[in-house]
Design an enzyme around this catalytic site. Structure first.
Site, PDB file in Angstrom:
ATOM      1  N   LYS A   1       4.666  47.605  43.313  1.00  0.00           N
ATOM      2  CA  LYS A   1       4.956  48.298  44.573  1.00  0.00           C
ATOM      3  C   LYS A   1       6.429  48.665  44.650  1.00  0.00           C
ATOM      4  O   LYS A   1       6.789  49.785  45.013  1.00  0.00           O
ATOM      5  CB  LYS A   1       4.581  47.417  45.761  1.00  0.00           C
ATOM      6  CG  LYS A   1       4.967  48.031  47.106  1.00  0.00           C
ATOM      7  CD  LYS A   1       5.049  47.022  48.225  1.00  0.00           C
ATOM      8  CE  LYS A   1       6.292  46.169  48.104  1.00  0.00           C
ATOM      9  NZ  LYS A   1       6.545  45.327  49.288  1.00  0.00           N
ATOM     10  N   SER A   2       7.297  47.706  44.331  1.00  0.00           N
ATOM     11  CA  SER A   2       8.745  47.932  44.428  1.00  0.00           C
ATOM     12  C   SER A   2       9.188  49.085  43.538  1.00  0.00           C
ATOM     13  O   SER A   2       9.999  49.917  43.942  1.00  0.00           O
ATOM     14  CB  SER A   2       9.511  46.671  44.025  1.00  0.00           C
ATOM     15  OG  SER A   2       9.200  45.603  44.878  1.00  0.00           O
TER      16      SER A   2
ATOM     17  N   GLY B   1       8.652  47.728  54.161  1.00  0.00           N
ATOM     18  CA  GLY B   1      10.096  47.476  54.185  1.00  0.00           C
ATOM     19  C   GLY B   1      10.871  48.292  53.167  1.00  0.00           C
ATOM     20  O   GLY B   1      11.918  48.869  53.481  1.00  0.00           O
TER      21      GLY B   1
ATOM     22  N   ARG C   1      11.712  43.049  62.399  1.00  0.00           N
ATOM     23  CA  ARG C   1      12.448  42.795  61.153  1.00  0.00           C
ATOM     24  C   ARG C   1      13.850  43.400  61.262  1.00  0.00           C
ATOM     25  O   ARG C   1      13.991  44.611  61.417  1.00  0.00           O
ATOM     26  CB  ARG C   1      11.691  43.373  59.952  1.00  0.00           C
ATOM     27  CG  ARG C   1      10.331  42.727  59.758  1.00  0.00           C
ATOM     28  CD  ARG C   1       9.530  43.366  58.645  1.00  0.00           C
ATOM     29  NE  ARG C   1      10.024  43.001  57.319  1.00  0.00           N
ATOM     30  CZ  ARG C   1       9.473  43.436  56.180  1.00  0.00           C
ATOM     31  NH1 ARG C   1       8.427  44.255  56.230  1.00  0.00           N
ATOM     32  NH2 ARG C   1       9.964  43.065  55.010  1.00  0.00           N
TER      33      ARG C   1
ATOM     34  N   SER D   1      18.457  40.539  53.367  1.00  0.00           N
ATOM     35  CA  SER D   1      17.554  41.264  52.474  1.00  0.00           C
ATOM     36  C   SER D   1      18.344  42.050  51.441  1.00  0.00           C
ATOM     37  O   SER D   1      19.338  42.699  51.776  1.00  0.00           O
ATOM     38  CB  SER D   1      16.675  42.234  53.278  1.00  0.00           C
ATOM     39  OG  SER D   1      15.918  43.054  52.406  1.00  0.00           O
TER      40      SER D   1
ATOM     41  N   GLN E   1      17.136  44.597  50.108  1.00  0.00           N
ATOM     42  CA  GLN E   1      16.722  45.991  50.288  1.00  0.00           C
ATOM     43  C   GLN E   1      17.809  46.835  50.946  1.00  0.00           C
ATOM     44  O   GLN E   1      17.871  48.043  50.741  1.00  0.00           O
ATOM     45  CB  GLN E   1      15.432  46.063  51.109  1.00  0.00           C
ATOM     46  CG  GLN E   1      14.213  45.620  50.332  1.00  0.00           C
ATOM     47  CD  GLN E   1      12.934  45.711  51.138  1.00  0.00           C
ATOM     48  OE1 GLN E   1      12.931  46.171  52.276  1.00  0.00           O
ATOM     49  NE2 GLN E   1      11.839  45.265  50.557  1.00  0.00           N
TER      50      GLN E   1
ATOM     51  N   ASP F   1       8.835  36.253  46.682  1.00  0.00           N
ATOM     52  CA  ASP F   1       7.414  36.571  46.872  1.00  0.00           C
ATOM     53  C   ASP F   1       6.524  35.661  46.031  1.00  0.00           C
ATOM     54  O   ASP F   1       5.553  35.087  46.522  1.00  0.00           O
ATOM     55  CB  ASP F   1       7.146  38.040  46.528  1.00  0.00           C
ATOM     56  CG  ASP F   1       7.711  38.988  47.576  1.00  0.00           C
ATOM     57  OD1 ASP F   1       8.114  38.510  48.659  1.00  0.00           O
ATOM     58  OD2 ASP F   1       7.755  40.205  47.324  1.00  0.00           O
TER      59      ASP F   1
END
Length: 427
Positions: A23-24, A97, A125, A170, A172, A314
């Protein structure tokens, strides 16, 4: 009422799993392809809710692409510039996200009038650290509901320069800046304040960016020097490796109730940090073999461990399940960012592990688990969190049934998870 799924006791797992695309990596590759200078053919793409939000956004931005769901491929015509929407728009991104954070940065580069929003959990979030970093570079961003949280209104204005971003909540946020700053008007220096969490995800971003022709120099992940006014150069073809987080469930199943399970699509050459999950299983006693693009796990007696798992947040959730089948105590440390994921995962895992008979201590940034004396049948609340559903499916390896509420939340990243799991199970 959400649908539930009851899994019968599994007596043995054995077989091979061809992993879905990461997914990432999929969402990053889609975005970079769309902004690159020509056509890119992506292979082994993941089709799921999270990646569909990205594809929907590309369509709204006028990007032309042709996807094959049967061949797991997508051909994208790059627009050779940052994504842009000329009219006032509201974009709903669910609880994705990766998509939300990276698009927030990209839409800050042009004159836009965009509201980025999401579901109820997305609005809980925090996004303050990214917004502040973008504002330092000139972006006009305001909160439309609650201060420091989505939805956000973006009007562009980001030109780069000296940027400071916290790495505490995060990775991200930093990834989003690394994707956007090469396209900014000015050269940028990004300084990471506070300790960076989930560092391997930054490696994924840097790896992808380099495949699309951009090199970024950094000093020990604390300072990144980025040349502005660059272009993303299409690699023409890019194959997305299997999802290492998704691999964790099948490898764990083998460690608990193997047989032998082989996962293909990741291995020694993987760019994902979550492949280190296999090394953690090895420390717990499982038999692990790495190949170039596969990992094999076989059952051995498992023992509890005490480990910092900040690099694999994760996959660390799956270790919490393996702990139930291990001798002695397991402590998973430095996982505060579980609290700002799809749900507060520290609290959720604690609640559900207790239901099945485990003794659990929930710390601010750690979880301590003693396995059950006897497993107890339970209805597991999945909190609309795909990883909780996938983790707790493995409770069926204990010799008792388990019921998962709202099990279809796996569609976020792994729509056919339960079919794949069933394919290696004997009952």
């Amino acid at each position: 009422m959400h649908e539930c799924l009851t899994l019968n006791p599994i007596s043995l797992v054995n077989g091979t799993i061809n992993l879905p695309g990461s997914k990432s990596i999929t969402n990053r590759a889609l975005l970079l392809s769309a902004m690159s200078n020509s056509t890119t053919h992506l292979k082994n793409i993941l089709y799921s809710q999270d990646t569909q939000y990205m594809l929907n956004t590309l369509k709204i931005c006028g990007i032309k692409f042709n996807c094959s769901y049967t061949n797991l491929s997508c051909t994208i015509e790059g627009c050779n510039k940052p994504l842009n929407i000329s009219h006032k728009t509201s974009l709903f991104l669910g609880n994705a996200g990766t998509a939300f954070r990276s698009l927030a940065a990209i839409f800050s580069l042009n004159n836009n009038n965009i509201l980025l929003t999401g579901n109820k959990r997305m609005k809980q979030r925090p996004i303050k650290h990214l917004v502040q970093a973008l504002q330092q570079g000139g972006a006009q961003i305001t909160y439309s509901e609650q201060d420091q949280y989505p939805p956000i209104k973006i009007k562009g204005g980001f030109i780069g320069g000296n940027i400071f971003v916290s790495g505490k909540i995060s990775s991200q946020f930093l990834s989003a800046l690394l994707i956007a700053t090469p396209l900014a008007q000015l050269d940028s220096t990004i300084t990471v304040t506070e300790k960076l969490v989930s560092k391997p995800y930054i490696d994924i971003t840097l790896n992808l960016i380099s495949k699309f022709g951009i090199k970024i120099i950094h000093k020990d992940y604390t300072k990144f020097n980025v040349q502005g006014r660059q272009k993303y150069i299409s690699p023409k073809e890019y194959s997305i490796e299997g999802d290492a987080s998704s691999a964790s469930y099948f490898l764990a199943a083998a460690a608990i109730k193997g047989g032998s399970v082989k996962v293909t699509g990741i291995g020694l050459n993987s760019i994902q940090g979550d492949v280190k999950f296999a090394n953690v299983l090895k420390k717990m006693g499982a038999y692990i073999t790495f190949g170039k693009d596969f990992i094999v796990c076989k059952k051995k007696d498992l023992i509890g461990i005490d480990l910092d798992m900040n690099d694999i947040p994760d996959a660390a959730m799956t270790i919490a399940i393996v702990a139930l089948f291990s001798k002695g105590k397991t402590v998973i440390r430095n996982i505060y960012n579980w609290r700002v994921k799809e749900t507060d995962r520290l609290s959720a895992m604690t609640n559900e592990l207790k239901k099945i008979g485990a003794q659990v201590i929930e710390g601010n940034d750690y979880i301590e688990i003693l396995p059950p004396i006897n497993f107890v049948y339970a209805k597991i609340n999945t909190y609309d969190d795909h990883r909780i559903a996938m983790c707790f499916a493995l409770i069926a390896l204990s010799g008792i049934k388990v019921t998962l509420l709202n099990y279809k939340c796996v569609n976020k990243t792994f729509p056919d998870y339960f079919q794949k799991l069933k394919s290696i199970c004997s009952y």
